[in-house]
Design a protein around this motif. Structure first.
Motif, PDB file in Angstrom:
ATOM      1  N   TYR A  58       2.687  19.678 -26.792  1.00  0.00           N
ATOM      2  CA  TYR A  58       1.278  19.896 -26.481  1.00  0.00           C
ATOM      3  C   TYR A  58       0.918  21.313 -26.891  1.00  0.00           C
ATOM      4  CZ  TYR A  58      -3.079  20.625 -23.998  1.00  0.00           C
ATOM      5  OH  TYR A  58      -4.375  20.930 -23.701  1.00  0.00           O
ATOM      6  N   ALA A  59      -0.146  21.468 -27.660  1.00  0.00           N
ATOM      7  CA  ALA A  59      -0.607  22.780 -28.119  1.00  0.00           C
ATOM      8  C   ALA A  59      -1.594  23.342 -27.102  1.00  0.00           C
ATOM      9  CB  ALA A  59      -1.257  22.660 -29.493  1.00  0.00           C
ATOM     10  N   TYR A  60      -1.167  24.362 -26.347  1.00  0.00           N
ATOM     11  CA  TYR A  60      -2.035  24.983 -25.353  1.00  0.00           C
ATOM     12  C   TYR A  60      -3.016  25.933 -26.023  1.00  0.00           C
ATOM     13  CZ  TYR A  60       0.741  23.325 -21.415  1.00  0.00           C
ATOM     14  OH  TYR A  60       1.353  22.539 -20.490  1.00  0.00           O
ATOM     15  N   PRO A  61      -4.294  25.856 -25.648  1.00  0.00           N
ATOM     16  CA  PRO A  61      -5.278  26.809 -26.176  1.00  0.00           C
ATOM     17  C   PRO A  61      -4.929  28.233 -25.718  1.00  0.00           C
ATOM     18  CG  PRO A  61      -6.348  24.983 -25.024  1.00  0.00           C
ATOM     19  CD  PRO A  61      -4.895  24.878 -24.753  1.00  0.00           C
ATOM     20  N   TYR A  62      -5.226  29.206 -26.570  1.00  0.00           N
ATOM     21  CA  TYR A  62      -4.802  30.588 -26.342  1.00  0.00           C
ATOM     22  C   TYR A  62      -5.950  31.544 -26.603  1.00  0.00           C
ATOM     23  CZ  TYR A  62      -2.143  34.889 -27.362  1.00  0.00           C
ATOM     24  OH  TYR A  62      -1.651  36.170 -27.391  1.00  0.00           O
ATOM     25  N   LEU A  63      -6.200  32.432 -25.634  1.00  0.00           N
ATOM     26  CA  LEU A  63      -7.214  33.472 -25.778  1.00  0.00           C
ATOM     27  C   LEU A  63      -6.619  34.814 -26.189  1.00  0.00           C
ATOM     28  CD1 LEU A  63      -9.727  33.128 -22.793  1.00  0.00           C
ATOM     29  CD2 LEU A  63     -10.272  33.171 -25.215  1.00  0.00           C
ATOM     30  N   GLY A  64      -5.439  35.122 -25.674  1.00  0.00           N
ATOM     31  CA  GLY A  64      -4.824  36.405 -25.988  1.00  0.00           C
ATOM     32  C   GLY A  64      -5.384  37.548 -25.169  1.00  0.00           C
ATOM     33  N   LEU A  65      -5.474  37.329 -23.862  1.00  0.00           N
ATOM     34  CA  LEU A  65      -5.912  38.399 -22.980  1.00  0.00           C
ATOM     35  C   LEU A  65      -5.192  38.273 -21.651  1.00  0.00           C
ATOM     36  CD1 LEU A  65      -8.021  37.115 -20.685  1.00  0.00           C
ATOM     37  CD2 LEU A  65      -9.567  37.154 -22.615  1.00  0.00           C
ATOM     38  N   SER A  76      -7.947  27.100 -16.192  1.00  0.00           N
ATOM     39  CA  SER A  76      -8.103  25.661 -15.936  1.00  0.00           C
ATOM     40  C   SER A  76      -9.088  25.047 -16.922  1.00  0.00           C
ATOM     41  CB  SER A  76      -8.579  25.406 -14.509  1.00  0.00           C
ATOM     42  OG  SER A  76      -7.592  25.741 -13.593  1.00  0.00           O
ATOM     43  N   TYR A  77     -10.193  25.730 -17.161  1.00  0.00           N
ATOM     44  CA  TYR A  77     -11.182  25.239 -18.108  1.00  0.00           C
ATOM     45  C   TYR A  77     -10.560  25.089 -19.496  1.00  0.00           C
ATOM     46  CZ  TYR A  77     -15.405  24.780 -20.902  1.00  0.00           C
ATOM     47  OH  TYR A  77     -16.357  24.320 -21.788  1.00  0.00           O
ATOM     48  N   LEU A  78      -9.812  26.100 -19.927  1.00  0.00           N
ATOM     49  CA  LEU A  78      -9.203  26.040 -21.254  1.00  0.00           C
ATOM     50  C   LEU A  78      -8.259  24.854 -21.387  1.00  0.00           C
ATOM     51  CD1 LEU A  78      -8.413  29.785 -22.028  1.00  0.00           C
ATOM     52  CD2 LEU A  78     -10.348  28.421 -22.810  1.00  0.00           C
ATOM     53  N   VAL A  79      -7.395  24.656 -20.389  1.00  0.00           N
ATOM     54  CA  VAL A  79      -6.408  23.571 -20.453  1.00  0.00           C
ATOM     55  C   VAL A  79      -7.081  22.204 -20.388  1.00  0.00           C
ATOM     56  CG1 VAL A  79      -4.480  22.485 -19.225  1.00  0.00           C
ATOM     57  CG2 VAL A  79      -4.508  24.955 -19.561  1.00  0.00           C
ATOM     58  N   LEU A  80      -8.079  22.054 -19.525  1.00  0.00           N
ATOM     59  CA  LEU A  80      -8.667  20.736 -19.288  1.00  0.00           C
ATOM     60  C   LEU A  80      -9.786  20.362 -20.248  1.00  0.00           C
ATOM     61  CD1 LEU A  80      -8.816  20.809 -15.390  1.00  0.00           C
ATOM     62  CD2 LEU A  80      -7.115  19.692 -16.843  1.00  0.00           C
ATOM     63  N   LYS A  81     -10.490  21.336 -20.787  1.00  0.00           N
ATOM     64  CA  LYS A  81     -11.705  21.038 -21.547  1.00  0.00           C
ATOM     65  C   LYS A  81     -11.671  21.435 -23.015  1.00  0.00           C
ATOM     66  CE  LYS A  81     -14.092  19.972 -17.738  1.00  0.00           C
ATOM     67  NZ  LYS A  81     -14.502  18.642 -17.420  1.00  0.00           N
ATOM     68  N   THR A  82     -10.622  22.149 -23.457  1.00  0.00           N
ATOM     69  CA  THR A  82     -10.628  22.642 -24.831  1.00  0.00           C
ATOM     70  C   THR A  82      -9.334  22.307 -25.553  1.00  0.00           C
ATOM     71  OG1 THR A  82      -9.658  24.808 -24.333  1.00  0.00           O
ATOM     72  CG2 THR A  82     -12.066  24.608 -24.115  1.00  0.00           C
ATOM     73  N   SER A  83      -9.359  22.541 -26.845  1.00  0.00           N
ATOM     74  CA  SER A  83      -8.180  22.345 -27.687  1.00  0.00           C
ATOM     75  C   SER A  83      -8.054  23.529 -28.636  1.00  0.00           C
ATOM     76  CB  SER A  83      -8.317  21.061 -28.515  1.00  0.00           C
ATOM     77  OG  SER A  83      -8.420  19.933 -27.678  1.00  0.00           O
ATOM     78  N   VAL A  84      -6.881  23.695 -29.200  1.00  0.00           N
ATOM     79  CA  VAL A  84      -6.649  24.735 -30.202  1.00  0.00           C
ATOM     80  C   VAL A  84      -7.670  24.567 -31.331  1.00  0.00           C
ATOM     81  CG1 VAL A  84      -5.008  25.592 -31.915  1.00  0.00           C
ATOM     82  CG2 VAL A  84      -4.207  24.919 -29.637  1.00  0.00           C
ATOM     83  N   GLY A  85      -8.287  25.667 -31.731  1.00  0.00           N
ATOM     84  CA  GLY A  85      -9.263  25.642 -32.817  1.00  0.00           C
ATOM     85  C   GLY A  85     -10.703  25.492 -32.354  1.00  0.00           C
ATOM     86  N   ASP A  86     -10.920  25.126 -31.088  1.00  0.00           N
ATOM     87  CA  ASP A  86     -12.281  25.011 -30.559  1.00  0.00           C
ATOM     88  C   ASP A  86     -12.921  26.389 -30.455  1.00  0.00           C
ATOM     89  OD1 ASP A  86     -11.895  22.296 -30.215  1.00  0.00           O
ATOM     90  OD2 ASP A  86     -11.850  22.362 -28.020  1.00  0.00           O
ATOM     91  N   GLU A  87     -14.239  26.427 -30.595  1.00  0.00           N
ATOM     92  CA  GLU A  87     -14.982  27.655 -30.335  1.00  0.00           C
ATOM     93  C   GLU A  87     -15.600  27.536 -28.949  1.00  0.00           C
ATOM     94  OE1 GLU A  87     -17.525  30.072 -33.198  1.00  0.00           O
ATOM     95  OE2 GLU A  87     -19.041  29.171 -31.890  1.00  0.00           O
ATOM     96  N   ILE A  90     -17.522  31.117 -13.746  1.00  0.00           N
ATOM     97  CA  ILE A  90     -16.143  31.131 -13.247  1.00  0.00           C
ATOM     98  C   ILE A  90     -16.023  32.183 -12.162  1.00  0.00           C
ATOM     99  CG2 ILE A  90     -15.076  30.220 -15.343  1.00  0.00           C
ATOM    100  CD1 ILE A  90     -14.164  33.194 -15.854  1.00  0.00           C
ATOM    101  N   LYS A  91     -15.188  31.890 -11.179  1.00  0.00           N
ATOM    102  CA  LYS A  91     -14.994  32.817 -10.065  1.00  0.00           C
ATOM    103  C   LYS A  91     -13.832  33.768 -10.305  1.00  0.00           C
ATOM    104  CE  LYS A  91     -16.852  29.812  -6.499  1.00  0.00           C
ATOM    105  NZ  LYS A  91     -16.947  28.480  -7.034  1.00  0.00           N
ATOM    106  N   ASP A  92     -12.827  33.312 -11.092  1.00  0.00           N
ATOM    107  CA  ASP A  92     -11.644  34.131 -11.315  1.00  0.00           C
ATOM    108  C   ASP A  92     -10.894  33.653 -12.562  1.00  0.00           C
ATOM    109  OD1 ASP A  92     -10.256  31.809 -10.486  1.00  0.00           O
ATOM    110  OD2 ASP A  92     -10.048  32.557  -8.443  1.00  0.00           O
ATOM    111  N   PHE A  93      -9.800  34.336 -12.861  1.00  0.00           N
ATOM    112  CA  PHE A  93      -9.008  34.051 -14.066  1.00  0.00           C
ATOM    113  C   PHE A  93      -8.434  32.634 -14.042  1.00  0.00           C
ATOM    114  CE2 PHE A  93      -5.038  34.646 -16.635  1.00  0.00           C
ATOM    115  CZ  PHE A  93      -5.662  34.862 -17.849  1.00  0.00           C
ATOM    116  N   SER A  94      -8.031  32.156 -12.867  1.00  0.00           N
ATOM    117  CA  SER A  94      -7.444  30.813 -12.802  1.00  0.00           C
ATOM    118  C   SER A  94      -8.468  29.747 -13.172  1.00  0.00           C
ATOM    119  CB  SER A  94      -6.841  30.535 -11.422  1.00  0.00           C
ATOM    120  OG  SER A  94      -7.838  30.501 -10.435  1.00  0.00           O
ATOM    121  N   GLU A  95      -9.728  29.940 -12.844  1.00  0.00           N
ATOM    122  CA  GLU A  95     -10.759  28.980 -13.247  1.00  0.00           C
ATOM    123  C   GLU A  95     -10.966  29.004 -14.757  1.00  0.00           C
ATOM    124  OE1 GLU A  95     -14.480  29.143 -11.130  1.00  0.00           O
ATOM    125  OE2 GLU A  95     -13.533  28.556  -9.241  1.00  0.00           O
TER     126      GLU A  95
END
Length: 132
Positions: free
Chosen positions: A19-26, A99-110, A91-96
């Motif tokens: 599974y390719a996890y989306p990545y922000l790099g922060l 969660s959004y990235l894992v559940l709603k996005t994919s690698v390469g999405d903007e 979003i209220k915090d980093f965990s939200e």
């Protein structure tokens, strides 16, 4: 593991074996205390404060800023962006945010991060990479 995570990750695992996890790099701080919020000079207590960005990562390439200025709290640097929404969803915090990235996005999405920087709110588009 939530059922939402399973329904997103398992089909990819079955099909490709990974599974390719989306990545922000922060990086951000979780559970920020009132002392930290005050030392950082944040305008509100909700959101994900950007402590640092990975050089050359998606957040860096999009212009997201991490903290660079010393504070009264050892190891805590101010001046970073405060992410308050992703794709228009507060979003209220980093965990939200994660969660959004894992559940709603994919690698390469903007995605569009709404940040507060130096008292000004701005929307910054970021193209997600893949976590290694």
């Amino acid at each position: 593991i939530s059922s939402n995570t399973v329904s997103k990750v398992v089909p990819s695992l079955i099909e490709t074996g990974s599974y390719a996890y989306p990545y922000l790099g922060l990086s951000s701080y979780s559970n920020m205390s009132l002392v930290m919020i005050d030392a950082l000079g944040l305008p509100q207590s909700t959101g994900a404060y950007v402590a640092s960005v990975v050089a050359g990562g998606p957040a860096d390439e999009a212009g997201i800023k991490g903290g660079t200025q010393s504070t009264s709290v050892q190891g805590l640097t101010k001046g970073g962006d405060l992410i308050i929404a992703v794709d228009g969803i507060e979003i209220k915090d980093f965990s939200e945010l994660m969660s959004y990235l894992v559940l709603k996005t994919s690698v390469g999405d903007e995605i569009v991060l709404t940040v507060i920087r130096s008292g000004k709110t701005m929307d910054i588009p970021v193209t997600l990479g893949q976590r290694q």
